[in-house]
Scaffold this active site. Sequence first.
Site, PDB file in Angstrom:
ATOM      1  N   LEU A 163       0.933  -1.165  -0.285  1.00  0.00           N
ATOM      2  CA  LEU A 163      -0.161   0.184   0.268  1.00  0.00           C
ATOM      3  C   LEU A 163       1.112   1.164   0.123  1.00  0.00           C
ATOM      4  CD1 LEU A 163      -2.631  -1.022   2.711  1.00  0.00           C
ATOM      5  CD2 LEU A 163      -3.027  -0.814   0.183  1.00  0.00           C
ATOM      6  N   PRO A 222      -0.296  10.638  -2.773  1.00  0.00           N
ATOM      7  CA  PRO A 222       1.548  10.908  -2.467  1.00  0.00           C
ATOM      8  C   PRO A 222       2.382  10.013  -3.503  1.00  0.00           C
ATOM      9  CG  PRO A 222       0.229   8.693  -1.282  1.00  0.00           C
ATOM     10  CD  PRO A 222      -0.684   9.872  -2.137  1.00  0.00           C
ATOM     11  N   HIS A 234     -13.056   8.838  -1.859  1.00  0.00           N
ATOM     12  CA  HIS A 234     -13.223   7.510  -2.652  1.00  0.00           C
ATOM     13  C   HIS A 234     -14.492   8.304  -3.289  1.00  0.00           C
ATOM     14  CE1 HIS A 234     -11.901   4.701   1.268  1.00  0.00           C
ATOM     15  NE2 HIS A 234     -11.544   4.026   0.566  1.00  0.00           N
ATOM     16  N   GLU A 264       1.736   3.968  -2.805  1.00  0.00           N
ATOM     17  CA  GLU A 264       1.410   5.043  -4.515  1.00  0.00           C
ATOM     18  C   GLU A 264       2.470   5.253  -4.677  1.00  0.00           C
ATOM     19  OE1 GLU A 264      -0.801   4.969  -2.071  1.00  0.00           O
ATOM     20  OE2 GLU A 264      -2.683   3.853  -2.282  1.00  0.00           O
ATOM     21  N   GLN A 321      -6.196   2.118  -6.186  1.00  0.00           N
ATOM     22  CA  GLN A 321      -6.862   1.803  -5.993  1.00  0.00           C
ATOM     23  C   GLN A 321      -8.214   2.683  -6.385  1.00  0.00           C
ATOM     24  OE1 GLN A 321      -7.699  -0.262  -2.153  1.00  0.00           O
ATOM     25  NE2 GLN A 321      -6.880  -1.878  -3.731  1.00  0.00           N
ATOM     26  N   PHE A 322      -7.340   3.868  -6.022  1.00  0.00           N
ATOM     27  CA  PHE A 322      -8.964   4.635  -5.616  1.00  0.00           C
ATOM     28  C   PHE A 322      -8.013   6.045  -6.372  1.00  0.00           C
ATOM     29  CE2 PHE A 322     -11.604   2.348  -3.474  1.00  0.00           C
ATOM     30  CZ  PHE A 322     -12.720   2.394  -3.691  1.00  0.00           C
ATOM     31  N   ALA A 323      -8.419   7.236  -7.201  1.00  0.00           N
ATOM     32  CA  ALA A 323      -7.933   8.353  -7.619  1.00  0.00           C
ATOM     33  C   ALA A 323      -7.457   9.286  -6.526  1.00  0.00           C
ATOM     34  CB  ALA A 323      -8.806   9.279  -8.986  1.00  0.00           C
ATOM     35  N   ASP A 324      -8.025   9.058  -5.739  1.00  0.00           N
ATOM     36  CA  ASP A 324      -7.994   9.535  -3.686  1.00  0.00           C
ATOM     37  C   ASP A 324      -6.135   9.902  -3.798  1.00  0.00           C
ATOM     38  OD1 ASP A 324     -10.684  11.080  -3.460  1.00  0.00           O
ATOM     39  OD2 ASP A 324     -11.107   8.813  -4.479  1.00  0.00           O
ATOM     40  N   PHE A 325      -6.074   8.550  -4.046  1.00  0.00           N
ATOM     41  CA  PHE A 325      -4.926   7.922  -3.071  1.00  0.00           C
ATOM     42  C   PHE A 325      -3.566   7.898  -3.764  1.00  0.00           C
ATOM     43  CE2 PHE A 325      -8.185   4.026  -1.045  1.00  0.00           C
ATOM     44  CZ  PHE A 325      -8.692   4.857  -0.878  1.00  0.00           C
TER      45      PHE A 325
END
Lengths: 327, 419
Positions: free
Chosen positions: A58, A89, A129, A60, A82-86
């Site tokens: 985990l 980093p 999310h 990014e 996994q989500f654009a929000d992530f």
Amino acid sequence: MPVMSYIQAVNTALKEEMQRDEKVFILGEDVGRKGGVFKATEGLFEEFGDQRVMDTPLAESAIAGVGIGAAMYGMRPVAEMQFADFIMPAVNQIISEAAKIRYRSNNDWDCPITIRAPYGGGVHGALYHSQSVEAIFANQPGLKIVMPSTPYDVKGLLKAAIRDNDPVLFFEHKRAYRLLKGEVPDEDYVLPIGKADVKREGTDITVITYGLCVHFALQAAEKLAEEGIDVHILDLRTVYPLDKEAIIEAAKKTGKVLLVTEDTKEGSVLSEVAAIISEHCLFDLDAPIQRLAGPDIPAMPFAPTMEKFFMVNPDKVEKAMRELAEF
Amino acid sequence: MAIEKITMPQLGESVTEGTINTWLVKPGDHVNKYDPIAEVMTDKVNAEVPSSFTGTITELIADEGDTLAVGDLMCNIKVEENEAKETNPVKPAQNDATQAPPKEQADTSMKNRYSPAVLRLAQENDIDLNDVTGTGKGGRITRKDIEKILQEGKQTKAKTEAAPVKQKDVATAQQEKPSESAVKTLTGDIEIPVTGVRKAIAQNMVRSKSEIPHAWMTVEADVTDLVAYRDKLKNDFKQKEGFNLTYFAFFVKAVAQALKKYPQLNSMWAGDKIIQKKEINISIAVANENELFVPVIKHADDKSIKGIAKEIHALADKARNGKLTADDMQGGTFTVNNTGSFGSIHSMGVINSPQAAILQVESIVKRPMIINNMFAARDMVNLSLSLDHRILDGLICGRFLQYVKELLETTNESSTNIY
């Protein structure tokens, strides 16, 4: 022609590209045995094995960084956030390295990476999310940002992204994954990155949008057609760099322009679209350029009523369209 | 049958109440929808209140002189059952056609708000936006409204070639409108309608002043000898010929000669080219009390001073008696204006479009001049030229004026024959 969902089109494009070119490989969180949290990579681990469909920690920054390194050494990685929000980093890797390497090395190096990420709200995903993150990357020359609106466009544009010799951010609307279905040809085809697409011809008002909002606009346009309001809809498809020619043509066509995005209003991709129109189309404009967008609020709220307030939906688009048509 | 209520309408923004001046109906009257039922006075407007329904007035609730808040009951009306509930717009629309709806209801607040697209299309196609009915919000004229006019126009344009001319008239008329409406007539003022010659003068002057870049130049000529010569001749001449030998004839003659030498001033502006005219036809300004005419002395270069004098006499006569024909006024290539006859000593003429220049001949005045370091009483005259700077420059005009001056200063008994 087979009918498939938006996410099936993602899966098909990945599979066909991996079959076509063995340099194509996938890396991301849970993309392997699980087949991705949205099942975008379902079946690929089984078909291509753990060397080409790699589960990552985990981290990014590592997903992007490893992908960028592999791309510079000649591979064609497809990295999944996994989500654009992530993606935050990984921003340093993407903007400082991927976007710049060709320019910085005087063409000695390139970076043909594709970074896929599901974005967008309306799925009760709340803060982490639901976000739209394209504007963060939309002033970084060297990057391309593709945001398709139909299964047909997904397949053709994802293949084009993988084959592109420069980094491409490929944002998929997570609510569109299973909501949207459409005909997708079996054969291998690519669609040009950087080209917008007219999704509906009309003469009264022009709507310029992208992603899931294209569907909201199409639905609203159908309703307004019954009232005799004829809506022209341009789907940007690539939000960076923008297809200026198509934007200018569409704006000039009716002189009344409505821009729709799910992203927060200020400084969104559409702000640039509005600037292009005002630079080039002043004497064709018949109304102020209108924007329908999310409110300038830090994030998508969780409460269903508040989420509804934040999200663009067909009713809001219809209202904005009618107001502009009546102006 | 149903009884419906008619309430005090909101007769303007921020209006909260209205006073009933006069009832225009009484119980038992039949009214149609939109018929006026009462005159109402508010602090902003006096207006007629239209009926919201078609039916029979049953009861007037408020009396004349009553002040009612917006929304208060004014009267009751008995309406056909289906009428009362009717919300479909088809029937009122029919009513609209036969009787115009009250003006307060049509919102035209956006009528004069033009978008860049509308302004551009209107200018490119000479469309007077005052004549266009807008279909947009608040009566705004939309790009589509203009495009529709253009499309319809294209079909008719092919048939009538006269259309563009008409549109141009409209364009000039439009230019004059704002100034007209900006001036208010107060009691005791007299309104004089602008028609006929006055209107033509106004239009020509507006066109001339707005199209032509004017420049000006004045020289002073010593016409002492000319004056002496003319004074010597004038009584004999009058007896023999039956009309006056005016100074003006000498000036016109000199100008005609100078135009022969400097044909650049005998030119016309024709948009993409300049036309240098071969014929020298001098327009002269002749006024009566209310009007100004510019009849033409044709082929002035072929005529003697006497011939010119005769023609000036004839044309002035015709002008005073209103007998000038269109033919008398056509073909001028240069204008000489006898401003001196009003006592003017300096003026700046407006060019008679499409000519290239106009010369104002000012009053001949006796003035002390210095000749050979001595004072002398001399007859002096100012010649003021207005030139179209698109066609002419200072140099050529200066030479032209110098030559006219030279001709006039050397006009005397020994050198000049008036016949």
